[in-house]
Motif scaffolding. Structure first.
Motif, PDB file in Angstrom:
ATOM      1  N   SER A 136      -6.513  -3.267  -7.582  1.00 24.87           N
ATOM      2  CA  SER A 136      -5.691  -2.943  -6.412  1.00 24.87           C
ATOM      3  C   SER A 136      -5.284  -4.218  -5.682  1.00 24.87           C
ATOM      4  CB  SER A 136      -6.480  -2.032  -5.478  1.00 24.87           C
ATOM      5  OG  SER A 136      -5.985  -2.121  -4.159  1.00 24.87           O
ATOM      6  N   ALA A 137      -4.027  -4.281  -5.269  1.00 25.82           N
ATOM      7  CA  ALA A 137      -3.553  -5.462  -4.540  1.00 25.82           C
ATOM      8  C   ALA A 137      -4.128  -5.484  -3.126  1.00 25.82           C
ATOM      9  CB  ALA A 137      -2.030  -5.475  -4.467  1.00 25.82           C
ATOM     10  N   GLY A 138      -4.142  -4.318  -2.510  1.00 25.75           N
ATOM     11  CA  GLY A 138      -4.564  -4.252  -1.120  1.00 25.75           C
ATOM     12  C   GLY A 138      -6.049  -4.537  -0.953  1.00 25.75           C
TER      13      GLY A 138
ATOM     14  N   HIS B 110       5.564 -11.883  -8.512  1.00 27.55           N
ATOM     15  CA  HIS B 110       4.861 -10.725  -7.948  1.00 27.55           C
ATOM     16  C   HIS B 110       3.598 -11.208  -7.228  1.00 27.55           C
ATOM     17  CE1 HIS B 110       3.952  -6.192  -8.367  1.00 27.55           C
ATOM     18  NE2 HIS B 110       3.060  -6.679  -7.529  1.00 27.55           N
TER      19      HIS B 110
ATOM     20  N   ASN C 156       8.852  -9.397  -6.058  1.00 28.30           N
ATOM     21  CA  ASN C 156       8.260  -8.100  -5.774  1.00 28.30           C
ATOM     22  C   ASN C 156       8.146  -7.884  -4.266  1.00 28.30           C
ATOM     23  OD1 ASN C 156       6.646  -5.659  -6.565  1.00 28.30           O
ATOM     24  ND2 ASN C 156       5.138  -6.684  -5.270  1.00 28.30           N
ATOM     25  N   GLU C 157       8.542  -6.692  -3.822  1.00 31.33           N
ATOM     26  CA  GLU C 157       8.413  -6.333  -2.400  1.00 31.33           C
ATOM     27  C   GLU C 157       8.715  -7.517  -1.505  1.00 31.33           C
ATOM     28  OE1 GLU C 157       4.575  -4.367  -1.934  1.00 31.33           O
ATOM     29  OE2 GLU C 157       5.419  -2.505  -2.697  1.00 31.33           O
TER      30      GLU C 157
ATOM     31  N   GLN D  11      -0.659   2.066   5.936  1.00 34.20           N
ATOM     32  CA  GLN D  11      -0.617   0.612   6.059  1.00 34.20           C
ATOM     33  C   GLN D  11      -0.119   0.111   7.406  1.00 34.20           C
ATOM     34  OE1 GLN D  11       1.323   2.260   3.948  1.00 34.20           O
ATOM     35  NE2 GLN D  11       0.723   1.816   1.866  1.00 34.20           N
TER      36      GLN D  11
ATOM     37  N   TRP E 236      -3.138   7.476   2.244  1.00 31.62           N
ATOM     38  CA  TRP E 236      -1.685   7.322   2.147  1.00 31.62           C
ATOM     39  C   TRP E 236      -1.067   8.719   2.088  1.00 31.62           C
ATOM     40  CZ3 TRP E 236      -0.008   2.718  -1.523  1.00 31.62           C
ATOM     41  CH2 TRP E 236      -0.713   1.562  -1.153  1.00 31.62           C
TER      42      TRP E 236
ATOM     43  N   TYR F  75       5.530   4.914  -2.203  1.00 35.37           N
ATOM     44  CA  TYR F  75       4.250   5.609  -2.266  1.00 35.37           C
ATOM     45  C   TYR F  75       4.150   6.693  -1.197  1.00 35.37           C
ATOM     46  CZ  TYR F  75       2.645   1.856  -5.333  1.00 35.37           C
ATOM     47  OH  TYR F  75       2.519   0.988  -6.377  1.00 35.37           O
TER      48      TYR F  75
ATOM     49  N   PHE G 221       7.546  -7.754   1.925  1.00 37.81           N
ATOM     50  CA  PHE G 221       6.113  -7.689   2.171  1.00 37.81           C
ATOM     51  C   PHE G 221       5.446  -9.048   1.998  1.00 37.81           C
ATOM     52  CE2 PHE G 221       3.943  -3.327   2.101  1.00 37.81           C
ATOM     53  CZ  PHE G 221       3.157  -3.660   3.182  1.00 37.81           C
TER      54      PHE G 221
ATOM     55  N   TYR H 188      -4.649   4.009 -10.831  1.00 42.82           N
ATOM     56  CA  TYR H 188      -3.338   4.659 -10.900  1.00 42.82           C
ATOM     57  C   TYR H 188      -2.971   5.092 -12.320  1.00 42.82           C
ATOM     58  CZ  TYR H 188      -2.143   2.818  -6.218  1.00 42.82           C
ATOM     59  OH  TYR H 188      -2.096   2.546  -4.873  1.00 42.82           O
TER      60      TYR H 188
ATOM     61  N   GLN I  92      -2.870  -8.846 -11.143  1.00 44.56           N
ATOM     62  CA  GLN I  92      -3.746  -7.681 -11.082  1.00 44.56           C
ATOM     63  C   GLN I  92      -4.099  -7.135 -12.472  1.00 44.56           C
ATOM     64  OE1 GLN I  92      -0.716  -6.399  -7.896  1.00 44.56           O
ATOM     65  NE2 GLN I  92      -2.286  -4.814  -7.805  1.00 44.56           N
TER      66      GLN I  92
ATOM     67  N   TRP J  93       3.303   3.075 -11.014  1.00 39.39           N
ATOM     68  CA  TRP J  93       2.463   1.890 -10.855  1.00 39.39           C
ATOM     69  C   TRP J  93       1.187   1.956 -11.708  1.00 39.39           C
ATOM     70  CZ3 TRP J  93       2.653  -2.875 -10.171  1.00 39.39           C
ATOM     71  CH2 TRP J  93       1.493  -3.618  -9.914  1.00 39.39           C
TER      72      TRP J  93
ATOM     73  N   GLU K 116       7.792   1.446  -8.715  1.00 43.00           N
ATOM     74  CA  GLU K 116       6.386   1.707  -8.366  1.00 43.00           C
ATOM     75  C   GLU K 116       6.313   3.030  -7.641  1.00 43.00           C
ATOM     76  OE1 GLU K 116       3.987  -1.217  -6.309  1.00 43.00           O
ATOM     77  OE2 GLU K 116       5.007  -2.829  -7.381  1.00 43.00           O
TER      78      GLU K 116
ATOM     79  N   LYS L 113      -9.786   2.096  -7.158  1.00 42.68           N
ATOM     80  CA  LYS L 113      -8.510   2.734  -6.811  1.00 42.68           C
ATOM     81  C   LYS L 113      -7.604   2.650  -8.029  1.00 42.68           C
ATOM     82  CE  LYS L 113      -5.085   2.684  -3.087  1.00 42.68           C
ATOM     83  NZ  LYS L 113      -4.374   1.841  -2.109  1.00 42.68           N
TER      84      LYS L 113
HETATM   85  P1  P53 Z   1      -2.658  -1.048  -3.930  1.00 38.82           P
HETATM   86  C1  P53 Z   1       0.867  -2.139   0.453  1.00 38.82           C
HETATM   87  C2  P53 Z   1       1.691  -1.050   0.697  1.00 38.82           C
HETATM   88  C3  P53 Z   1       2.609  -0.634  -0.245  1.00 38.82           C
HETATM   89  C4  P53 Z   1       2.732  -1.316  -1.428  1.00 38.82           C
HETATM   90  O1  P53 Z   1      -1.082  -0.957  -3.790  1.00 38.82           O
HETATM   91  C5  P53 Z   1       1.924  -2.406  -1.662  1.00 38.82           C
HETATM   92  C6  P53 Z   1       1.000  -2.831  -0.731  1.00 38.82           C
HETATM   93  C7  P53 Z   1       0.136  -3.997  -0.966  1.00 38.82           C
HETATM   94  O2  P53 Z   1      -1.159  -3.573  -1.169  1.00 38.82           O
HETATM   95  O3  P53 Z   1       2.023  -3.133  -2.764  1.00 38.82           O
HETATM   96  C8  P53 Z   1       2.478  -2.610  -3.973  1.00 38.82           C
HETATM   97  O4  P53 Z   1      -2.912  -1.826  -5.174  1.00 38.82           O
HETATM   98  C9  P53 Z   1       2.434  -3.796  -4.890  1.00 38.82           C
HETATM   99  C10 P53 Z   1       1.444  -3.688  -5.987  1.00 38.82           C
HETATM  100  C11 P53 Z   1       0.263  -2.860  -5.545  1.00 38.82           C
HETATM  101  C12 P53 Z   1       0.751  -1.452  -5.250  1.00 38.82           C
HETATM  102  O5  P53 Z   1       1.728  -1.485  -4.244  1.00 38.82           O
HETATM  103  O6  P53 Z   1      -3.108  -1.739  -2.708  1.00 38.82           O
HETATM  104  O7  P53 Z   1       3.706  -4.154  -5.370  1.00 38.82           O
HETATM  105  O8  P53 Z   1       1.110  -4.986  -6.390  1.00 38.82           O
HETATM  106  O9  P53 Z   1      -0.776  -2.842  -6.438  1.00 38.82           O
HETATM  107  C13 P53 Z   1      -0.319  -0.473  -4.855  1.00 38.82           C
HETATM  108  O10 P53 Z   1      -3.127   0.354  -4.058  1.00 38.82           O
END
Ligand code: P53
Length: 487
Positions: free
Chosen positions: A440-442, A151, A196-197, A344, A360, A325, A200, A450, A17, A433, A386, A448
């Protein structure tokens, strides 16, 4: 009192990312490199070529037929290819981190930069040198690197040729990768996170399996990941006993919707399924009974080799790290309860909490609860690697007044302080984060954000990549300088 003297303040990123340079310096393709951009409402997709040569786009979580392969479409924007180009901006970015007073910088190594195909005999020297230069830059500012080994990132070749983590062979390729980086960086890096996670990993981009819906395949693949993590912990400790190697788990906090025991029981089940069982294996070294019972009910038998159980047992982690988060609400019967739009897990709206622009829920007290529960249960040091607010930032007269972000972080830091000072939780550090804006990963979008530092790039990939300090930059700087006293 308050935060310990050596508390690790910093920020967090991930290669796919943040880094870019997707084919530079001998890097191979990763699964992340074939996933398109998206937005809040537009899902990220993969273009696949079928056996007969026809091509079609599928959503990232959909099954990829075994005779098809992902391909890159020249006319499509892929966020990972350039990301925000840390590859060429690392000196500038680390200088900015140094200016904020970072004690720690969480980043990930791109597996396909070290082993371009995953199964290469020799590592890619140019890739190794890149991270060496990054760590040397950190050292200039006395910033301790915290490295995530994996990751959301898998060499594409491992997915295509071996079927990703479903294959036991992937464990060995991963360990070759770990051995290479542990040996090479043993004097530069002390803090490591394996996956990472880890709770997930469930689709092609992370597990590299194509039948994401198949229970047996999922469970077998997750077992391989957990085993690989346990082996990596032992290997790291052999190479350098000073290493601190941690677990990293997405810690969404679940609340039962009511005091109806049915809701409480449902919340317990969801917590176990989503996160508790991963903690148990990584911190205590074995599968909990409820998971073994679940396997039995599903007529599933884990394929194991003699010695695997000992490996899990001997590979428990030195500390726990989490992403936090938000919280979510769980009920047995969802009924007509108002839905939380972006939550989510498709959860129910919590009437006591506000939500971010992406839906969120914002729950600082939840963080204190999470830290306490984890410390009570496992008595291991904790790190929050994060946390943060994804929001749209607007530039006005060259400045970005992100008071909403400052407010979010301040409220979470206050709860961390309570957990340390009042509850006695052992917390090592905090890396919010996306400290420099990243993808953004999602959703795969740039909007989006941070960061404490704004990066000029938009959702379609256009922009100068120039870096601009936001209001939160100076705010965070004085938070660190006062060791969390001046908020
Ligand atoms: P983004 C989903 C829910 C909680 C954490 O997310 C998540 C995700 C995946 O999207 O991932 C972590 O970028 C992850 C990071 C990611 C960050 O949360 O969707 O470890 O890579 O960027 C925030 O807002």
């Amino acid at each position: 009192m308050g935060f310990p003297k050596d508390f690790l303040w910093g920020g967090a990123t991930a290669a796919n990312q943040y880094e870019g340079g997707y084919l530079s310096g001998g890097k191979g393709l990763a699964v992340a490199d074939v996933i398109s951009g998206g937005t809040k409402t537009q899902v990220r997709k993969i273009l696949i070529e079928l056996a007969d040569g026809t091509k079609k786009w599928i959503p990232r979580w959909e099954e990829i037929p075994t005779d098809a392969k992902p391909v890159i479409d020249e006319n499509t924007y892929y966020p990972s290819h350039q990301a925000v180009d840390f590859y060429h901006h690392y000196k500038e970015d680390i200088r900015l981190m140094g200016e904020m007073g970072f004690k720690v910088f969480r980043m990930s190594i791109n597996w396909s930069r070290i082993f371009p195909n995953g199964d290469d005999v020799c590592p890619n020297e140019e890739g190794l040198q890149f991270y060496e230069a990054v760590f040397a830059e950190c050292k200039k500012y006395q910033i301790e690197p915290l490295v995530t080994i994996n990751h959301f990132d898998l060499p594409l070749n491992i997915a295509l040729k071996y079927g990703g983590w479903y294959s036991r062979k992937t464990i060995n390729m991963f360990l070759d990768y770990c051995k290479t980086i542990f040996e090479r960086y043993q004097h530069q890096v002390k803090y490591w996170l394996t996956f990472n996670e880890i709770n997930f990993l469930r689709d092609y981009s992370t597990l590299g399996i194509t039948e994401a819906s198949d229970y047996n395949k999922q469970q077998q693949s997750i077992f391989h990941v957990l085993l690989a993590s346990a082996k990596a912990v032992q290997l790291g400790h052999q190479i350098n006993p000073e290493f601190k190697i941690g677990a990293m788990i997405a810690n969404i906090l679940f609340y039962p919707q009511s005091c109806n025991p049915e809701d409480v029981l449902e919340e317990m089940k969801v917590s176990r399924e989503f996160k508790d069982f991963y903690y148990d294996i990584q911190c205590r070294g074995s599968y909990p009974n409820y998971k073994l019972k679940e396997f039995k009910r599903n007529h599933f038998k884990l394929e194991k080799l003699p010695g695997d159980e000992e490996e899990l047992q001997n590979g428990t982690v030195d500390f726990i790290s989490i992403s936090y988060y938000n919280s979510a609400v769980i009920a047995k019967q969802k009924g007509d309860a108002e839905k939380s739009s972006g939550n989510q897990l498709g959860g129910i709206k919590n009437p006591y909490l506000e939500e971010s622009e992406w839906g969120w829920p914002i729950d600082p007290i939840g963080l204190r609860i999470v830290l306490n529960r984890l410390y009570d249960k496992y008595r291991l040091p904790l790190m929050i690697v994060e946390n943060g607010l994804g929001a749209i930032d607007k530039i006005k007269n060259g400045t970005i007044d992100d008071d909403y972000r400052i407010d979010y972080l301040r409220r979470h830091i206050l709860q961390m302080k309570e957990a340390i000072e009042y509850d006695g939780v052992e917390l090592w550090g905090y890396t919010p984060w996306g400290c420099i804006d990243l993808v953004s990963a999602g959703t795969g979008e740039m909007d989006k954000r941070y960061g404490f530092v704004y990066v000029d790039k938009d959702n379609s990939g256009k922009g100068t990549l120039s870096r601009t300090k936001k209001k939160s930059f100076d705010w965070y700087k004085q938070v660190i300088a006062s060791n969390g006293e001046s908020l």
